[in-house]
Design a protein around this motif. Structure first.
Motif: not given
Length: 279
Positions: A1-13, A28-34, A59-63
């Protein structure tokens, strides 16, 4: 799968486990929001994310993977719509799907976004980022709920993404069917466990309890904030399941009180056969 930028919103369990899994098993590139920055800093320190997110990073997030309570997750998208790039795919790990679709689909269709509901059938009794693990989803089932804001391409992307981190089964369903089944397989179990443990006999159970007690009470150790929201957002599916259990408990109660051995035997046999048939 082509590299995506993924924003994970919430870094709990759950969100933390997704972030760790994406980092360990994908490119993939992972951006974490918490909400609590110290948790995001811990995730960055451990290599679970590539950077701590800011609203500008959206604005960078593909997913975007929403990993908060349903209401807060929907509020987040509503508040940050202007920062999302057209074509961005939104998915989530929330335990109700009708509520999520009702709120997110109109927003996505209006702003050129895609929404595919998700719900991983995996978890632990403990919570928080410290309990997260990259192997949480190995061999687990992932429920996917296409909506009126889902394209075939978006669904395929999400399927591929979750397959990459070890989900062995991807179940595509509707929001209504998801909520009805989860009311039975998950939410009802938590309610029964919570109700059972309120018996006065609970105060004296030590030394008298074994595997049956542990199995039935395990999920009474729950996050009451989260489950209150989930139960109320899914009340249309959950209340009939509670009524069904009450009906059957009343049957057992009445035949035992009456000393009706034949009917009690039949009720127990019916239950055993049902378990044998459906596992």
């Amino acid at each position: 799968m082509k590299q995506k930028t993924i924003a994970v919103i919430g870094l709990g369990l759950i969100g933390g486990s997704f972030a760790k899994a994406f980092k360990q098993y994908t490119n993939h590139i992972i951006i974490g929001f918490n909400r609590t920055r110290s948790t995001a800093e811990k995730a960055l320190e451990e290599g679970a994310i590539d950077k701590i997110g800011t609203p500008e990073n959206l604005k960078e997030a593909d997913i975007i993977l929403l990993s908060m309570y349903p209401k807060v997750s929907c509020d987040f998208i509503e508040e940050h719509l202007g920062a999302l790039k057209p074509g961005c795919i939104i998915t989530d790990d929330c335990g109700v799907k009708t509520y999520m679709a009702e709120r997110l689909v109109p927003l996505c269709r209006e702003h050129g976004l895609h929404y595919v509901g998700g719900h991983p059938m995996a978890g632990r009794e403990v919570s928080g980022f410290k309990a997260s693990t990259p192997d949480m989803y190995k061999g687990a089932s992932m429920l996917l709920v296409p909506t009126d804001a889902t394209t075939p391409e978006a669904l395929q992307t999400v399927k591929h993404l979750f397959s990459e981190i070890g989900f062995s089964q991807l179940v595509v369903t509707t929001a209504e069917h998801h909520d009805r089944m989860i009311a039975y397989t998950s939410q009802l179990c938590h309610i029964i466990s919570s109700a059972y443990i309120k018996s006065p006999s609970e105060l004296e159970h030590k030394g008298y309890s074994g595997g049956s007690y542990r199995d039935l009470t395990r999920v009474a150790y729950l996050n009451e904030t989260m489950w209150t929201e989930l139960f109320l957002e899914n009340k249309q599916a959950l209340v009939p399941e509670i009524d069904e259990v009450i009906k059957h408990l009343q049957e057992y109660r009445d035949v035992i009180a009456a000393g009706d051995e034949e009917t009690l035997f039949q009720l127990l046999q019916d239950g055993r056969k049902r378990k044998e048939q459906f596992g």
